[in-house]
Design a protein around this motif. Structure first.
Motif, PDB file in Angstrom:
ATOM      1  N   THR A 301       0.990  -1.017   0.036  1.00 33.04           N
ATOM      2  CA  THR A 301       0.207  -0.023   0.191  1.00 33.04           C
ATOM      3  C   THR A 301       0.901   1.403   0.094  1.00 33.04           C
ATOM      4  O   THR A 301       0.485   2.217  -0.602  1.00 33.04           O
ATOM      5  CB  THR A 301      -0.763  -0.125   1.169  1.00 33.04           C
ATOM      6  OG1 THR A 301      -1.742  -1.283   1.216  1.00 33.04           O
ATOM      7  CG2 THR A 301      -1.612   1.108   1.209  1.00 33.04           C
ATOM      8  N   VAL A 305       0.769   1.045  -4.015  1.00 31.71           N
ATOM      9  CA  VAL A 305      -0.574   1.618  -4.484  1.00 31.71           C
ATOM     10  C   VAL A 305      -0.661   3.038  -4.475  1.00 31.71           C
ATOM     11  O   VAL A 305      -1.179   3.775  -5.198  1.00 31.71           O
ATOM     12  CB  VAL A 305      -1.650   0.949  -3.481  1.00 31.71           C
ATOM     13  CG1 VAL A 305      -2.827   1.586  -3.375  1.00 31.71           C
ATOM     14  CG2 VAL A 305      -1.487  -0.671  -3.813  1.00 31.71           C
ATOM     15  N   ILE A 309      -1.987   5.515  -7.056  1.00 24.89           N
ATOM     16  CA  ILE A 309      -3.302   6.443  -6.941  1.00 24.89           C
ATOM     17  C   ILE A 309      -2.935   7.935  -7.217  1.00 24.89           C
ATOM     18  O   ILE A 309      -3.768   8.304  -7.858  1.00 24.89           O
ATOM     19  CB  ILE A 309      -3.948   6.174  -5.626  1.00 24.89           C
ATOM     20  CG1 ILE A 309      -4.449   4.776  -5.706  1.00 24.89           C
ATOM     21  CG2 ILE A 309      -4.881   6.980  -5.355  1.00 24.89           C
ATOM     22  CD1 ILE A 309      -5.401   4.264  -6.577  1.00 24.89           C
ATOM     23  N   ALA A 325      -9.383   2.585  -8.616  1.00 19.01           N
ATOM     24  CA  ALA A 325      -8.650   1.830  -7.599  1.00 19.01           C
ATOM     25  C   ALA A 325      -9.793   0.890  -6.737  1.00 19.01           C
ATOM     26  O   ALA A 325      -9.637  -0.300  -6.512  1.00 19.01           O
ATOM     27  CB  ALA A 325      -8.272   2.896  -6.472  1.00 19.01           C
ATOM     28  N   SER A 329      -9.532  -3.273  -6.453  1.00 21.14           N
ATOM     29  CA  SER A 329      -9.694  -3.965  -5.317  1.00 21.14           C
ATOM     30  C   SER A 329     -10.741  -5.046  -5.095  1.00 21.14           C
ATOM     31  O   SER A 329     -10.534  -6.135  -4.550  1.00 21.14           O
ATOM     32  CB  SER A 329      -9.764  -2.973  -4.017  1.00 21.14           C
ATOM     33  OG  SER A 329     -11.302  -2.562  -4.179  1.00 21.14           O
ATOM     34  N   PRO A 353      -1.492  -6.864  -3.779  1.00 24.23           N
ATOM     35  CA  PRO A 353      -1.372  -5.723  -4.360  1.00 24.23           C
ATOM     36  C   PRO A 353      -2.641  -5.125  -4.937  1.00 24.23           C
ATOM     37  O   PRO A 353      -2.932  -3.838  -5.038  1.00 24.23           O
ATOM     38  CB  PRO A 353      -0.227  -6.004  -5.704  1.00 24.23           C
ATOM     39  CG  PRO A 353       0.310  -7.117  -4.999  1.00 24.23           C
ATOM     40  CD  PRO A 353      -0.661  -7.870  -4.190  1.00 24.23           C
ATOM     41  N   SER A 356      -5.169  -3.843  -2.004  1.00 25.09           N
ATOM     42  CA  SER A 356      -4.453  -2.805  -1.359  1.00 25.09           C
ATOM     43  C   SER A 356      -5.020  -1.471  -2.108  1.00 25.09           C
ATOM     44  O   SER A 356      -5.091  -0.305  -1.369  1.00 25.09           O
ATOM     45  CB  SER A 356      -3.054  -2.922  -1.311  1.00 25.09           C
ATOM     46  OG  SER A 356      -2.645  -3.933  -0.469  1.00 25.09           O
ATOM     47  N   PHE A 357      -5.589  -1.576  -3.249  1.00 29.95           N
ATOM     48  CA  PHE A 357      -5.841  -0.380  -3.919  1.00 29.95           C
ATOM     49  C   PHE A 357      -7.222   0.164  -3.455  1.00 29.95           C
ATOM     50  O   PHE A 357      -7.438   1.567  -3.329  1.00 29.95           O
ATOM     51  CB  PHE A 357      -6.363  -0.665  -5.447  1.00 29.95           C
ATOM     52  CG  PHE A 357      -5.224  -0.686  -6.382  1.00 29.95           C
ATOM     53  CD1 PHE A 357      -4.892   0.876  -7.163  1.00 29.95           C
ATOM     54  CD2 PHE A 357      -4.366  -1.508  -6.600  1.00 29.95           C
ATOM     55  CE1 PHE A 357      -3.778   0.906  -7.550  1.00 29.95           C
ATOM     56  CE2 PHE A 357      -3.126  -1.291  -7.277  1.00 29.95           C
ATOM     57  CZ  PHE A 357      -2.828  -0.304  -7.999  1.00 29.95           C
ATOM     58  N   GLY A 360      -5.895   1.646   0.197  1.00 30.18           N
ATOM     59  CA  GLY A 360      -4.774   2.760  -0.074  1.00 30.18           C
ATOM     60  C   GLY A 360      -5.101   3.780  -0.693  1.00 30.18           C
ATOM     61  O   GLY A 360      -4.702   4.709  -0.568  1.00 30.18           O
TER      62      GLY A 360
END
Length: 485
Positions: A301, A305, A309, A325, A329, A353, A356-357, A360
């Motif tokens: 994150t 991430v 973002i 995002a 996820s 990964p 975590s979007f 995060g």
């Protein structure tokens, strides 16, 4: 999309970004450590689970009342040091000291002595933490007026804040190691002192290094005194009503409630699935896997991430970044069905990964967008600006949702037939638990996308609002924002 270059005066220096991030680290470290230590309130100090539940709930009800009040006080404070920084400095010291005292329990004491001891100091701790955290959040909203710099500031603070979630999962492991601490109680007492001292040192940094807006430009603030208590209460209620009519802000609150609390509802399920599905109920065989799962999630994150973002938000807009995002996820949640595999534990790292979007991106974007919403509120309702009140209302909603999520999570465990007293759960129970672990956060994430679909503060509109505010401030003899020396 047309892009604008951030003016030099709106760029937050690196030192200030790190200092604000240190404050955000404290905001993550204290509740994260509190969550771990609450488990040992039962196992190490012998507290009845029902009483432990009361100790978790009662201070949070008070916290829900004090957050908006502290936000209002912070918005209307007049001092030579600023309206946020004195509270941040004092609150950091209070929070750290009270957290240390809170956990100096002894299992030899009677249960009711420990209950009332913990209750009193928990109430005091939450007051101290509110004094620190609410002004800190308001400070972050006002450190820059630039649309994209706000995202960069929040991204950097979230990266630093993720350090807490890399460290705290290992508290479980450390406390349970007899070669490190003779008893679990000793481990909790010792680690609480370390956590409290760390929070004092890091928590005062925003008060020392971060900038506030020039107080001479802030007019129409309430007179904070006992004599004006009645009018202050009316003003607070009026401000909250104005905030509740702010459609973009309500969308931010609704989307956060859905994404965060969908995640929180099933947060403990991964631990149960790893232990009871992948390792047949053996904590010894599960070993460090649950801790590694949480730590790697935080590392990904922070260093993968959040930078992605931030880039998406700066180039495609914050609303689109949130939607992208969130969908990523959901893909990660769905992949857990295949990744949590008893024959190959390493597969659990694959969806991290993608999942975590969700979290995060959430607070990086929502805190940045809330700063934009504060500008819209000033344009509509005038001054004083209400960053502190906005932040308090937002985080009050998060805390309320978190409490509901914990209750719902427990109810789901009960409904699927989970029995914590047996090592081998039925196939039906495990299957239902795994489905709930995927379906609940996926559905709430989709609902959050629906809520944010018509969010309408784009970069262009945010810059139009900023321009209109500058003209409006000149009309009532207010100068543009400047630093506090």
């Amino acid at each position: 999309m047309k892009h604008y270059k951030t003016p030099p005066e709106d760029i937050v220096p690196v030192v200030q970004k790190i200092a604000f991030g240190a404050g955000n680290l404290v905001n993550n470290l204290l509740p994260a450590a509190l969550g771990v230590f609450m488990y040992f309130l039962v196992t190490a100090f012998g507290m009845n689970p029902f009483l432990a539940g009361l100790l978790a709930a009662i201070p949070r009800f008070m916290d829900a009342l004090t957050d908006p009040i502290m936000g209002y006080i912070s918005d209307n404070t007049v001092s030579r040091w600023g309206r946020r920084k004195p509270y941040i400095f004092i609150g950091a010291i209070l929070s750290g000291i009270l957290f240390m005292i809170l956990w100096q329990l002894n299992p030899e004491n009677s249960e009711m002595y420990n209950f009332y001891y913990f209750l009193i100091f928990a109430l005091l701790f939450f007051i101290g933490n509110t004094i620190f955290s609410t002004p800190l959040i308001g400070l972050g909203y006002e450190m820059t007026t630039d649309y994209n710099e706000r995202t960069r500031l929040m991204a950097s603070s979230q990266i630093v804040g993720q350090l807490a979630w890399m460290i705290v999962p290992w508290f479980w492991y450390l406390i349970a190691r007899p070669e490190i601490y003779p008893t679990e109680a000793e481990g909790v007492r010792s680690l609480s002192i370390l956590v409290g001292a760390t929070c004092i040192v890091l928590g005062i940094l925003p008060a020392i290094f971060c900038r506030e807006i020039n107080q001479t430009n802030l007019e129409s603030r309430s007179n904070l005194s006992f004599k004006e208590l009645g009018s202050n209460l009316k003003s607070l209620i009026k401000g909250i009503k104005e905030i509740s009519k702010n459609n973009p802000f309500m969308r931010l609150c609704g989307a956060t409630f859905l994404v965060f609390n969908g995640f929180q509802t099933v947060a403990s399920f991964s631990y149960f699935i790893i232990v009871y599905y992948m390792f047949k109920g053996s904590n010894a065989d599960a070993g460090q896997w649950p801790a590694w799962f949480s730590t790697i999630s935080a590392v990904v994150t922070a260093f993968l991430v959040i930078p992605i973002i931030s880039w998406i938000a700066s180039n495609w807009g914050k609303r689109r970044a949130f939607i992208i995002a969130t969908f990523i996820s959901i893909v990660g949640y769905i992949m857990k069905w295949w990744a949590f595999n008893p024959t190959n534990p390493w597969l659990i790292l694959i969806p991290i990964p993608l999942m975590s979007f969700g979290i995060g991106g959430l607070f990086t974007l929502m805190m940045s967008m809330t700063a934009d919403v504060c500008d819209l509120d000033e344009l509509r309702n005038g001054i004083p600006r209400k960053e502190g009140t906005f932040g308090a209302v937002y985080w009050w909603m998060v805390k309320l949702g978190q409490a509901l999520a914990l209750a719902i999570g427990g109810a789901v465990l009960s409904l699927v037939g989970f029995n914590e007293e047996i090592a081998i759960q039925s196939v039906d129970t495990i299957t239902k638990l795994r489905l709930a672990d995927i379906i609940i956060p996926s559905v709430t994430a989709l609902l959050a996308v629906w809520v944010m679909w018509n969010y309408n503060i784009t970069e262009e509109r945010a810059r139009e609002i900023k321009k209109q505010l500058e003209e409006k401030r000149l009309s009532y003899n207010l100068k543009p924002k400047k630093d506090v020396n």
